[in-house]
Design an enzyme around this catalytic site. Structure first.
Site, short mmCIF file in Angstrom:
data_model
loop_
_atom_site.label_atom_id
_atom_site.label_comp_id
_atom_site.label_asym_id
_atom_site.label_seq_id
_atom_site.Cartn_x
_atom_site.Cartn_y
_atom_site.Cartn_z
CG ASP A 26 10.75 -18.04 -2.11
OD1 ASP A 26 9.88 -17.86 -2.99
OD2 ASP A 26 10.52 -17.90 -0.90
CD GLN B 256 5.89 -11.63 -2.69
OE1 GLN B 256 5.30 -10.97 -3.57
NE2 GLN B 256 5.26 -12.16 -1.67
CE LYS C 49 3.12 -15.42 -2.44
NZ LYS C 49 2.35 -14.92 -1.32
N1 C6P Z 1 4.12 -14.69 1.11
C1 C6P Z 1 3.02 -12.73 2.02
O1 C6P Z 1 2.03 -12.13 2.45
P1 C6P Z 1 2.77 -19.83 -0.55
O2 C6P Z 1 2.10 -19.61 0.77
O3 C6P Z 1 3.42 -21.19 -0.65
O4 C6P Z 1 1.92 -19.48 -1.70
O5 C6P Z 1 3.96 -18.77 -0.62
C2 C6P Z 1 4.94 -18.77 0.37
C3 C6P Z 1 5.95 -17.69 0.16
C4 C6P Z 1 7.27 -18.05 -0.08
N2 C6P Z 1 8.20 -17.11 -0.32
C5 C6P Z 1 7.91 -15.80 -0.35
C6 C6P Z 1 9.00 -14.82 -0.65
C7 C6P Z 1 6.60 -15.38 -0.11
O6 C6P Z 1 6.32 -14.08 -0.15
C8 C6P Z 1 5.60 -16.33 0.16
C9 C6P Z 1 4.20 -15.92 0.48
C10 C6P Z 1 2.82 -14.10 1.42
O7 C6P Z 1 4.14 -12.25 2.01
C11 C6P Z 1 1.94 -14.96 2.26
S1 C6P Z 1 2.68 -15.40 3.79
#
Ligand code: C6P
Length: 419
Positions: free
Chosen positions: A205, A208, A231
């Site tokens: 994943d 980040q 992001k």
């Molecule tokens: N974290 C945060 O504020 P999506 O929602 O599918 O674009 O991303 C999900 C997701 C999955 N893995 C990690 C490590 C993430 O940080 C995130 C998204 C945001 O931390 C929104 S909850």
């Protein structure tokens, strides 16, 4: 990179972000919620306008000029995303709505069809809900078992514990490249090598990580990698799944419908080749093309430069936060961390802090950041999180720290009155 070039990275890019040039509650906006979603530069916004004004059509369907243009731009965007992570070929990159959908795709397609009772899925205690809930479902439906890698005392990935969990029962390791709460950068090369030794597949994943540092899926040898476009200066509604070609070819489709087929009969269908097998229905065309423009933007800046600048910023932020009485900082200290810091204060609830910061024009995130089990593991219900990107500056950090300190003084005063 010298201090001058680093300073000019933030200075040069700020002009590209119209949203940053506004006052919020009477103060210049300071946007420190980049881990939730990043802001979008003018180049990406203009790309949307251009697409809808000049090229808008459905992809892979028509033979008319607009459809050809839209298809070409959409496939170029795929190639750009593939190049960004050094994927061996564009068809190994599947567009999804976001990282969450990409993980669900692997869970439903591969997890549900390949796993069975007795198999083990290794996750970590720091996973985002997106990399946890789908595997809970896979485990419930297939009878596979979830195992969790715990943290070291420094609140990092515990490699020793991880090794003790691996066995020939391990079929999948799914873990964050960078934790969205602890900010730790996990030893993914070791994680993958060790998992492969036991014949397990690895899903990274990289939500980040991809926006902030160079990522090379071939050097890492991961089996799948997911990321979200919003992001990384791209729009919402476009993310991607990278997968090894052989693996993607073996996986059954996730969603059925138009564009993912080769031939359709009343009783059965055959499926298109990669990547279309996994892109049923009309995709988020404009969003994918915008994501391609975002990749251009990031690559023009250089992911190494972005990473180096954020390292400087986060070291400064960490050092300043450490000086605040009653603060608890989560995750390892710099330089072993990404550009985000979650913390709690003895006297101020994260939601109150976030509200006070907002009054001063500063956006952070407060709550569990979609890592509820991790917060429970750390014995806290919520935390405040400041997350940085390349357009943030040390001056913004100074202002942020001053307002946090004011909040601490204010609540200490109130608490003293109650004593
Ligand atoms: N974290 C945060 O504020 P999506 O929602 O599918 O674009 O991303 C999900 C997701 C999955 N893995 C990690 C490590 C993430 O940080 C995130 C998204 C945001 O931390 C929104 S909850």
């Amino acid at each position: 990179m010298t201090t001058t070039t680093r300073r000019s990275l933030a200075q040069a890019t700020r002009a590209d972000f119209p949203i940053l040039h506004q006052a919020v509650n009477g103060h210049p906006l300071i946007y420190f919620d980049n881990a939730a979603t990043s802001q979008k530069p003018r180049q990406v916004l203009e790309c949307l306008q251009h697409y809808y004004e000049c090229d808008n059509a459905n992809v892979h369907r028509g033979v008319h000029t607009l459809s050809n243009r839209a298809t070409q731009a959409y496939e170029e965007a795929r190639a750009k995303c593939a190049r960004l992570i050094h994927a061996p070929a564009p068809e190994t990159l599947v567009f999804t709505r976001n990282a969450t959908e990409a993980i669900n795709l692997v869970a439903y397609s591969w997890g549900m069809s390949q796993l069975q009772a007795g198999d083990e899925i290794v996750l970590t205690v720091m996973e985002h809900h997106s990399n946890l809930v789908p595997w809970q479902w896979v485990a419930q439906r297939t009878g596979a078992t979830l195992r969790f890698v715990r943290l070291t005392p420094q609140e990092t990935f515990d490699l020793e514990h991880y090794q003790s969990l691996l066995s020939n029962r391990t079929k999948l390791v799914a873990c964050a490249y960078v934790s969205n709460m602890l900010g730790c950068v996990n030893p993914v090369a070791d994680i993958i090598r060790l998992a492969h030794h036991w014949g397990a597949k690895v899903l990274l994943d990289a939500c980040q990580a991809v926006p902030h540092m160079p990522v090379d899926v071939q050097a890492l040898d991961c089996d799948w990698l997911v990321a979200s476009g919003h992001k990384m200066c791209g729009p919402t509604g476009a993310g991607f799944l990278y997968g090894k070609a052989d693996l993607l070819r073996q996986m059954p489709p996730f969603l059925g419908g138009g564009e993912m087929i080769s031939e359709v009969f009343y009783e059965y269908s055959t499926y298109a080749d990669l990547p279309h097998k996994f892109e049923a229905g009309t995709p988020a065309i404009a969003e994918a093309i915008m994501l391609g423009a975002a990749v251009d933007y990031l690559q023009n800046l250089g992911l190494e430069n972005i990473h180096a600048y954020e390292q400087e910023l986060v070291s400064y932020l960490w050092q300043k936060l450490q000086g605040i009485p009653g603060i608890r900082l989560f995750g390892p200290p710099p330089p072993h961390r990404a550009g985000l810091v979650a913390f709690t204060l003895a006297d101020v609830h994260p939601h109150d802090l976030s509200t006070l910061l907002d009054e001063a024009g500063i956006a952070i995130r407060a709550g569990h950041h979609c890592t509820q089990p991790l917060h429970r593991y750390l014995n806290i219900s919520a935390s405040a999180r400041a997350s940085l990107y390349f357009y943030n500056t040390p001056a913004e950090i100074d202002r942020f720290i001053a307002v946090v300190q004011e909040a601490v003084d204010f609540f200490q005063g109130i608490n003293a009155l109650g004593d």
